[in-house]
Scaffold this motif. Structure first.
Motif, PDB file in Angstrom:
ATOM      1  N   ALA A 196      34.928  31.851  35.716  1.00 50.51           N
ATOM      2  CA  ALA A 196      33.982  32.879  35.291  1.00 50.51           C
ATOM      3  C   ALA A 196      35.276  33.651  35.018  1.00 50.51           C
ATOM      4  O   ALA A 196      36.156  34.040  34.415  1.00 50.51           O
ATOM      5  CB  ALA A 196      33.370  33.047  36.791  1.00 50.51           C
ATOM      6  N   TYR A 197      34.536  34.946  34.216  1.00 53.50           N
ATOM      7  CA  TYR A 197      35.263  36.300  32.854  1.00 53.50           C
ATOM      8  C   TYR A 197      35.299  37.504  33.949  1.00 53.50           C
ATOM      9  O   TYR A 197      33.985  37.758  34.548  1.00 53.50           O
ATOM     10  CB  TYR A 197      35.054  35.603  32.147  1.00 53.50           C
ATOM     11  CG  TYR A 197      35.279  34.735  31.109  1.00 53.50           C
ATOM     12  CD1 TYR A 197      36.088  34.198  30.354  1.00 53.50           C
ATOM     13  CD2 TYR A 197      34.439  33.366  31.797  1.00 53.50           C
ATOM     14  CE1 TYR A 197      36.635  33.550  30.353  1.00 53.50           C
ATOM     15  CE2 TYR A 197      34.155  32.208  31.117  1.00 53.50           C
ATOM     16  CZ  TYR A 197      35.559  31.969  30.633  1.00 53.50           C
ATOM     17  OH  TYR A 197      35.538  30.835  29.972  1.00 53.50           O
ATOM     18  N   LEU A 198      35.735  38.182  33.529  1.00 53.32           N
ATOM     19  CA  LEU A 198      36.137  39.647  33.855  1.00 53.32           C
ATOM     20  C   LEU A 198      36.059  40.802  32.293  1.00 53.32           C
ATOM     21  O   LEU A 198      37.009  39.753  31.957  1.00 53.32           O
ATOM     22  CB  LEU A 198      37.058  40.360  35.034  1.00 53.32           C
ATOM     23  CG  LEU A 198      36.201  39.942  36.451  1.00 53.32           C
ATOM     24  CD1 LEU A 198      38.077  40.602  37.099  1.00 53.32           C
ATOM     25  CD2 LEU A 198      35.044  40.059  37.018  1.00 53.32           C
ATOM     26  N   MET A 199      35.086  41.451  32.124  1.00 52.88           N
ATOM     27  CA  MET A 199      34.803  41.765  30.930  1.00 52.88           C
ATOM     28  C   MET A 199      35.375  43.593  30.874  1.00 52.88           C
ATOM     29  O   MET A 199      34.614  43.829  31.779  1.00 52.88           O
ATOM     30  CB  MET A 199      33.666  41.414  30.277  1.00 52.88           C
ATOM     31  CG  MET A 199      33.336  42.303  29.022  1.00 52.88           C
ATOM     32  SD  MET A 199      31.656  42.636  27.616  1.00 52.88           S
ATOM     33  CE  MET A 199      32.036  42.698  26.568  1.00 52.88           C
ATOM     34  N   VAL A 200      35.814  43.643  30.057  1.00 53.37           N
ATOM     35  CA  VAL A 200      36.621  45.145  29.859  1.00 53.37           C
ATOM     36  C   VAL A 200      36.143  46.168  28.674  1.00 53.37           C
ATOM     37  O   VAL A 200      36.222  45.213  27.772  1.00 53.37           O
ATOM     38  CB  VAL A 200      38.141  45.079  30.213  1.00 53.37           C
ATOM     39  CG1 VAL A 200      38.702  46.255  30.253  1.00 53.37           C
ATOM     40  CG2 VAL A 200      39.187  44.394  31.512  1.00 53.37           C
ATOM     41  N   PHE A 224      38.591  39.832  27.629  1.00 48.02           N
ATOM     42  CA  PHE A 224      37.553  39.384  29.012  1.00 48.02           C
ATOM     43  C   PHE A 224      39.959  39.029  29.090  1.00 48.02           C
ATOM     44  O   PHE A 224      40.564  38.400  29.158  1.00 48.02           O
ATOM     45  CB  PHE A 224      37.455  37.754  28.545  1.00 48.02           C
ATOM     46  CG  PHE A 224      36.354  38.564  28.093  1.00 48.02           C
ATOM     47  CD1 PHE A 224      35.053  38.681  28.693  1.00 48.02           C
ATOM     48  CD2 PHE A 224      36.001  38.857  26.848  1.00 48.02           C
ATOM     49  CE1 PHE A 224      33.709  38.891  28.288  1.00 48.02           C
ATOM     50  CE2 PHE A 224      35.120  38.667  25.971  1.00 48.02           C
ATOM     51  CZ  PHE A 224      33.686  38.600  26.945  1.00 48.02           C
ATOM     52  N   GLY A 225      38.889  39.339  31.004  1.00 49.34           N
ATOM     53  CA  GLY A 225      40.123  38.450  32.256  1.00 49.34           C
ATOM     54  C   GLY A 225      39.633  37.030  32.515  1.00 49.34           C
ATOM     55  O   GLY A 225      38.427  37.152  33.003  1.00 49.34           O
ATOM     56  N   GLU A 226      40.437  36.020  32.469  1.00 49.98           N
ATOM     57  CA  GLU A 226      39.526  34.409  32.718  1.00 49.98           C
ATOM     58  C   GLU A 226      40.214  34.342  34.395  1.00 49.98           C
ATOM     59  O   GLU A 226      41.396  34.521  34.131  1.00 49.98           O
ATOM     60  CB  GLU A 226      40.004  33.488  31.878  1.00 49.98           C
ATOM     61  CG  GLU A 226      39.108  32.327  32.013  1.00 49.98           C
ATOM     62  CD  GLU A 226      39.432  30.703  31.285  1.00 49.98           C
ATOM     63  OE1 GLU A 226      38.967  29.948  31.493  1.00 49.98           O
ATOM     64  OE2 GLU A 226      40.262  31.367  30.116  1.00 49.98           O
ATOM     65  N   LEU A 227      39.098  33.914  34.939  1.00 53.18           N
ATOM     66  CA  LEU A 227      39.726  33.350  36.056  1.00 53.18           C
ATOM     67  C   LEU A 227      39.092  32.365  36.538  1.00 53.18           C
ATOM     68  O   LEU A 227      38.059  31.600  36.448  1.00 53.18           O
ATOM     69  CB  LEU A 227      38.167  34.391  37.763  1.00 53.18           C
ATOM     70  CG  LEU A 227      38.098  35.793  36.988  1.00 53.18           C
ATOM     71  CD1 LEU A 227      37.181  35.992  37.737  1.00 53.18           C
ATOM     72  CD2 LEU A 227      39.881  36.236  37.686  1.00 53.18           C
ATOM     73  N   ALA A 228      40.130  30.888  36.436  1.00 48.78           N
ATOM     74  CA  ALA A 228      40.266  29.803  36.402  1.00 48.78           C
ATOM     75  C   ALA A 228      40.895  29.285  37.821  1.00 48.78           C
ATOM     76  O   ALA A 228      41.513  29.618  38.160  1.00 48.78           O
ATOM     77  CB  ALA A 228      41.163  29.343  34.622  1.00 48.78           C
ATOM     78  N   ASN A 229      39.774  28.065  38.220  1.00 44.26           N
ATOM     79  CA  ASN A 229      40.148  27.548  39.432  1.00 44.26           C
ATOM     80  C   ASN A 229      40.262  25.924  39.446  1.00 44.26           C
ATOM     81  O   ASN A 229      40.008  25.304  38.183  1.00 44.26           O
ATOM     82  CB  ASN A 229      38.723  27.379  40.536  1.00 44.26           C
ATOM     83  CG  ASN A 229      38.599  26.519  41.310  1.00 44.26           C
ATOM     84  OD1 ASN A 229      39.122  27.023  42.345  1.00 44.26           O
ATOM     85  ND2 ASN A 229      38.192  25.465  41.160  1.00 44.26           N
ATOM     86  N   GLU A 281      45.852  35.674  37.632  1.00 40.25           N
ATOM     87  CA  GLU A 281      46.359  35.991  36.641  1.00 40.25           C
ATOM     88  C   GLU A 281      45.718  36.687  35.835  1.00 40.25           C
ATOM     89  O   GLU A 281      45.346  37.161  34.871  1.00 40.25           O
ATOM     90  CB  GLU A 281      46.507  34.233  35.819  1.00 40.25           C
ATOM     91  CG  GLU A 281      48.091  33.865  35.849  1.00 40.25           C
ATOM     92  CD  GLU A 281      48.825  34.157  36.214  1.00 40.25           C
ATOM     93  OE1 GLU A 281      49.033  35.456  34.808  1.00 40.25           O
ATOM     94  OE2 GLU A 281      49.962  34.166  36.696  1.00 40.25           O
ATOM     95  N   GLY A 282      44.126  35.733  35.917  1.00 36.47           N
ATOM     96  CA  GLY A 282      43.098  37.026  35.703  1.00 36.47           C
ATOM     97  C   GLY A 282      43.007  38.054  35.755  1.00 36.47           C
ATOM     98  O   GLY A 282      42.447  39.433  35.002  1.00 36.47           O
ATOM     99  N   THR A 297      42.803  41.771  33.831  1.00 35.81           N
ATOM    100  CA  THR A 297      41.875  42.208  33.293  1.00 35.81           C
ATOM    101  C   THR A 297      42.360  44.168  33.333  1.00 35.81           C
ATOM    102  O   THR A 297      41.712  44.781  33.222  1.00 35.81           O
ATOM    103  CB  THR A 297      40.767  42.528  34.408  1.00 35.81           C
ATOM    104  OG1 THR A 297      40.417  40.759  33.656  1.00 35.81           O
ATOM    105  CG2 THR A 297      39.541  42.845  34.927  1.00 35.81           C
ATOM    106  N   MET A 298      42.957  43.992  34.582  1.00 40.61           N
ATOM    107  CA  MET A 298      43.554  45.399  35.237  1.00 40.61           C
ATOM    108  C   MET A 298      44.220  46.107  33.592  1.00 40.61           C
ATOM    109  O   MET A 298      44.783  47.140  33.662  1.00 40.61           O
ATOM    110  CB  MET A 298      44.711  45.450  35.891  1.00 40.61           C
ATOM    111  CG  MET A 298      43.756  45.165  37.577  1.00 40.61           C
ATOM    112  SD  MET A 298      41.988  45.871  37.845  1.00 40.61           S
ATOM    113  CE  MET A 298      42.653  47.226  38.517  1.00 40.61           C
TER     114      MET A 298
END
Length: 457
Positions: free
Chosen positions: A117-121, A212-217, A359-360, A364-365
């Motif tokens: 999933a992703y977090l967008m800035v 984008f910060g990617e949240l990888a599982n 990491e994601g 993002t921050m």
């Protein structure tokens, strides 16, 4: 039709759109299983329609339990700016302003189901807006010569107000917007430039990076994140099949059938046999014929079905490191040590998965201007302990000289709470010292030695 030039906005648009569609089609099955939209168990075609109701009832959704047991213990508690402790108020304010307590949980859930999933800035009124993005709407690709460095991203969505498909291509230096009429099923969109009032098409990316910060599982080298359900779907199908077979057996043979011999079966005026008895729990079967005999068949034994299902559930528990009592719902005289041992695999998995999620989050921050190289994310402990166990452990740690702030962190306090408590302790100590001085208990001036003559005498 000529192909767009390599690494042109149109080339990235087409390449990322195809990759996103392919990934979405592959991960839709995981989403269906989480939502209990399982494939119906296999039956012979002639039996499938009459037993369709039973087939729908046979779906026991263990996939949801596997994901929720994992995601339910992922919770960000705060941020620390350096190894010396304290709290990063700027980072936490940004987190709260963007409602990321709930937003991060949504992203963690989708990452566990679909693999990422992703977090967008985005810059917003002098600050930054951070939003969770669904993996069916966003895809990020990385430079082949520098793994981990984003090269481009695509955000795709359907504007149901205008029935147009919209997308935005993000490059480190520029942003390009496109739209197209909603394509027919299986058709390719016919893209055109999407003009936004007051914006230049192909405007500058003020962040200077793919936003984008990617949240990888559970990613692997050269492979993207993977769903927690990847190894579960086959076992889930086995469980559903076992339950379906059990229910059909119950329908046909779970209740003992009655039999009678030595009777003359009456017939109606059409020559059709009439059932001689109306069997019920409050009725007695009577026959005048002295040769009549009654009996009943043995009811079907369902033990084999129940054991087969339980064995499959144990397989899910072993493969996914989910505590068996979560899935079986059985807790009989389990000690605290036994419960902790049963959850050890889940706790280890959570610590492992968090490394990649961090990491994601950290990227993002950083995109949002929180760029301290020593900043770290503080998670709430995934371990569940009784209050008595936790306090007892902290008291023993205190006797070994562990600092009070560390004990508060182990107790589960957030960095903000630890900072507030530290200040409260300092204020209480200052007030106590002031009270002692006022009461005359403070340090006394040194006494004057009478043998020492005053200067000048």
């Amino acid at each position: 039709m000529p192909q767009p030039a390599i690494q042109s906005p149109e080339w990235w648009r087409d390449r990322l759109y195809d990759a996103l569609c392919k990934r979405t089609a592959a991960t839709n099955v995981f989403d269906d299983y989480y939502e209990c939209e399982h494939r119906l168990p296999h039956l012979h075609e002639r039996a499938r329609e009459p037993f369709k109701r039973l087939l729908r009832m046979s779906r026991a959704n263990y996939c949801e339990l596997v994901v929720d047991a994992f995601v339910g213990r992922l919770e960000v508690a705060g941020f620390q700016p350096d190894a010396e402790g304290g709290s990063d108020d700027e980072a936490w304010s940004l987190w709260q302003d963007n409602n990321l307590d709930g937003g991060s949980q949504l992203a963690f859930l989708e990452a566990a189901i679909r693999g990422n999933a992703y977090l967008m800035v985005e810059p917003d009124r002098g600050g930054f807006r951070i939003t969770p993005e669904h993996p069916t709407q966003v895809i990020v690709v990385y430079r082949p010569d520098a793994p981990g460095v984003p090269a481009a991203a695509l955000k795709l969505w359907l504007d149901d107000w205008t029935a147009r498909l919209c997308c935005t291509v993000y490059l480190p230096d520029r942003i390009y917007k496109f739209d197209a009429p909603e394509p027919k099923t299986g058709g390719k969109p016919v893209w055109g430039r999407r003009q936004v009032a007051g914006e230049e098409w192909g405007g500058r990316n003020v962040l200077g990076e793919v936003p984008f910060g990617e949240l990888a599982n559970r990613p692997r080298m050269l492979k993207p994140g993977a769903s927690e359900l990847r190894s579960v779907i086959g076992i889930q199908d086995r469980i559903n099949k076992t339950i379906a077979d059990r229910m059909m057996t119950q329908e046909a043979a779970a209740f003992p059938g009655k039999w009678a011999t030595g009777l003359e079966i009456p017939v109606d005026e059409n020559g059709q046999e009439i059932e001689p008895f109306d069997v019920a729990v409050n009725k007695i079967l009577i026959a005048e014929d002295p040769g009549a005999k009654f009996g009943q068949f043995t009811a079907a034994d369902l033990t084999g079905y129940l054991k087969a299902k339980e064995a499959d559930v144990h397989d899910i528990a072993a493969i996914t490191s989910t505590p068996p009592h979560y899935l079986l719902g059985s807790m009989v005289n389990l000690s605290a040590e036994a419960l902790k041992a049963a959850e050890a695999g889940l706790i280890h998995k959570i610590y492992q998965r968090r490394r990649f999620l961090e990491e994601g989050l950290e990227r993002t921050m950083r995109l949002a201007g929180i760029a301290s190289s020593q900043a770290r994310i503080v998670w709430k402990s995934p371990e569940w302990r009784t209050e008595g166990e936790l306090v007892d452990a902290l008291v023993k740690m205190s006797s070994l000289g562990v600092p009070r702030e560390v004990l508060w962190e182990r107790w589960g306090a957030t960095p903000q709470e630890i900072e507030r408590w530290r200040l409260m302790n300092e204020e209480a100590l200052t007030r106590a010292m002031d009270d002692d001085l006022a009461a005359g208990y403070g340090p006394k001036p040194d006494p004057v030695d009478p043998t020492v003559e005053e200067v000048g005498q």
